[in-house]
Scaffold this active site. Structure first.
Site, PDB file in Angstrom:
ATOM      1  N   ASP A  67      76.373 -30.439  46.918  1.00  0.00           N
ATOM      2  CA  ASP A  67      76.356 -30.551  45.460  1.00  0.00           C
ATOM      3  C   ASP A  67      77.714 -30.214  44.842  1.00  0.00           C
ATOM      4  O   ASP A  67      78.612 -29.697  45.523  1.00  0.00           O
ATOM      5  CB  ASP A  67      75.274 -29.633  44.871  1.00  0.00           C
ATOM      6  CG  ASP A  67      75.259 -28.233  45.511  1.00  0.00           C
ATOM      7  OD1 ASP A  67      76.271 -27.833  46.103  1.00  0.00           O
ATOM      8  OD2 ASP A  67      74.237 -27.553  45.412  1.00  0.00           O
ATOM      9  N   ASN A 136      65.246 -18.688  43.054  1.00  0.00           N
ATOM     10  CA  ASN A 136      64.030 -19.377  42.599  1.00  0.00           C
ATOM     11  C   ASN A 136      63.555 -20.422  43.612  1.00  0.00           C
ATOM     12  O   ASN A 136      62.727 -21.271  43.298  1.00  0.00           O
ATOM     13  CB  ASN A 136      64.259 -20.029  41.230  1.00  0.00           C
ATOM     14  CG  ASN A 136      65.322 -21.131  41.257  1.00  0.00           C
ATOM     15  OD1 ASN A 136      65.909 -21.397  42.306  1.00  0.00           O
ATOM     16  ND2 ASN A 136      65.564 -21.749  40.125  1.00  0.00           N
ATOM     17  N   HIS A 138      65.465 -22.760  45.094  1.00  0.00           N
ATOM     18  CA  HIS A 138      66.142 -24.068  45.110  1.00  0.00           C
ATOM     19  C   HIS A 138      66.952 -24.257  46.386  1.00  0.00           C
ATOM     20  O   HIS A 138      67.407 -23.300  47.004  1.00  0.00           O
ATOM     21  CB  HIS A 138      66.978 -24.300  43.839  1.00  0.00           C
ATOM     22  CG  HIS A 138      68.246 -23.544  43.720  1.00  0.00           C
ATOM     23  ND1 HIS A 138      68.520 -22.702  42.659  1.00  0.00           N
ATOM     24  CD2 HIS A 138      69.356 -23.496  44.494  1.00  0.00           C
ATOM     25  CE1 HIS A 138      69.723 -22.195  42.799  1.00  0.00           C
ATOM     26  NE2 HIS A 138      70.264 -22.649  43.906  1.00  0.00           N
ATOM     27  N   GLU A 143      66.021 -27.975  41.654  1.00  0.00           N
ATOM     28  CA  GLU A 143      65.307 -26.887  40.993  1.00  0.00           C
ATOM     29  C   GLU A 143      63.789 -27.025  41.185  1.00  0.00           C
ATOM     30  O   GLU A 143      63.304 -28.110  41.538  1.00  0.00           O
ATOM     31  CB  GLU A 143      65.647 -26.898  39.501  1.00  0.00           C
ATOM     32  CG  GLU A 143      67.123 -26.646  39.197  1.00  0.00           C
ATOM     33  CD  GLU A 143      67.510 -25.157  39.324  1.00  0.00           C
ATOM     34  OE1 GLU A 143      66.872 -24.410  40.094  1.00  0.00           O
ATOM     35  OE2 GLU A 143      68.469 -24.753  38.641  1.00  0.00           O
TER      36      GLU A 143
HETATM   37  C1  GLP Z   1      73.971 -22.357  44.585  1.00  0.00           C
HETATM   38  C2  GLP Z   1      74.095 -23.508  45.565  1.00  0.00           C
HETATM   39  C3  GLP Z   1      73.076 -23.394  46.670  1.00  0.00           C
HETATM   40  C4  GLP Z   1      73.084 -21.999  47.251  1.00  0.00           C
HETATM   41  C5  GLP Z   1      72.712 -20.993  46.182  1.00  0.00           C
HETATM   42  C6  GLP Z   1      72.688 -19.550  46.669  1.00  0.00           C
HETATM   43  O1  GLP Z   1      73.035 -22.570  43.612  1.00  0.00           O
HETATM   44  N1  GLP Z   1      73.965 -24.790  44.932  1.00  0.00           N
HETATM   45  O2  GLP Z   1      73.369 -24.352  47.671  1.00  0.00           O
HETATM   46  O3  GLP Z   1      72.171 -21.904  48.314  1.00  0.00           O
HETATM   47  O4  GLP Z   1      73.700 -21.098  45.161  1.00  0.00           O
HETATM   48  O5  GLP Z   1      73.953 -19.007  46.600  1.00  0.00           O
HETATM   49  P1  GLP Z   1      74.384 -17.560  47.134  1.00  0.00           P
HETATM   50  O6  GLP Z   1      74.575 -17.733  48.591  1.00  0.00           O
HETATM   51  O7  GLP Z   1      75.662 -17.267  46.411  1.00  0.00           O
HETATM   52  O8  GLP Z   1      73.278 -16.644  46.801  1.00  0.00           O
END
Ligand code: GLP
Length: 253
Positions: A67, A136, A138, A143
């Site tokens: 993404d 959440n 995702h 989402e």
């Molecule tokens: C973002 C990314 C996800 C990732 C999530 C968790 O939203 N788009 O791919 O898994 O964050 O991130 P973190 O590892 O910083 O908790």
């Protein structure tokens, strides 16, 4: 789902990196799906170390990131392209031309999403997709409520997700939209590896693994995948109930 619980974050991170390295050693032309987020930084450090020690070369792999934030140019300091360059691409032998991330500041984001989905298909699909998980539930930026057959598209970020990611934007606001590959795109990967670390992920992890697969938890779509491995530290595994179903790992292997 193959669930593996490690004694520490470091052990889970090392095992995740080892799976990716084995994948590339087996198939030097592997197509890897890559993820961003704080969880992934130690994994990329381990991949860089393995490269520096001559244990693996990334010269012939192709990568697709999950993404990118809408509106951010590839060289914006908070873009996922910048994160990936600093954490991994610029420290290894992977040619930048082999690395793909949606363009966030394109004039026509819907067309960009279509182009990205087609490019994944033209590359033969993803051999191994690395995932983190949002608090959440995702995956990528899909989402809660996203249909499991969804493909690459523009997604409106939830307030929860924007609040959780605010720490990466100390000087401004988290963008309101992103381009993300879909849950259907993720499920088409031949192998999936999801890494979750820390107590903030414990609830999402328990729902992903032990609740019925449902669009209210996007990560629960992985229950439908034939080759998905979930790697957890003790804190992220703390709310799981059916512990006899999971592999307790003593050390990274
Ligand atoms: C973002 C990314 C996800 C990732 C999530 C968790 O939203 N788009 O791919 O898994 O964050 O991130 P973190 O590892 O910083 O908790």
């Amino acid at each position: 789902m193959n669930v593996r619980i490690f004694p520490s974050a470091e052990a889970a991170e090392a095992a995740t990196a080892a799976l990716l390295i084995q994948q590339v050693q087996r198939n030097t032309n592997a197509v890897l799906g890559l993820a961003t987020g704080g969880t992934m930084s130690p994994v990329y450090q381990l991949l860089v170390s393995a490269y520096q020690q001559g244990r693996v070369s990334f010269a012939d792999i192709t990568t697709f990131n999950l993404d990118e934030y809408s509106g951010l140019a590839p060289d914006h300091p908070r873009s996922y392209r910048s994160f990936m360059r600093a954490a991994f691409f610029d420290q290894t032998d992977i040619p930048l031309n082999n690395t793909h991330i949606p363009i966030g500041n394109t004039r026509d984001p819907d067309k960009e999403a279509e182009r990205y989905e087609a490019l994944i298909e033209a590359s033969g699909g993803i051999d191994c997709q690395l995932l983190g998980i949002g608090q959440n539930g995702h995956i990528g930026f899909n989402e809660p409520g996203t249909p499991f057959h969804s493909r690459t598209r523009v997604e409106q970020l939830s307030n929860d997700t924007r609040a959780a990611n605010q720490r990466y934007f100390p000087e401004g606001k988290v963008p309101e939209q992103a381009i993300t590959i879909g849950i259907g795109t993720i499920l088409d990967s031949r192998e999936i590896i999801l890494l979750a670390i820390g107590d903030k992920k414990a609830n999402a992890v328990a729902v992903m693994i032990e609740s019925p697969s449902d669009i209210s938890c996007p990560a629960s779509a992985l229950q439908q995948h034939p080759n998905a491995t979930i790697l957890l530290d003790q804190a992220a595994a703390a709310q799981l109930q059916q512990l006899f179903d999971y592999e307790q790992v003593d050390k990274a292997n």
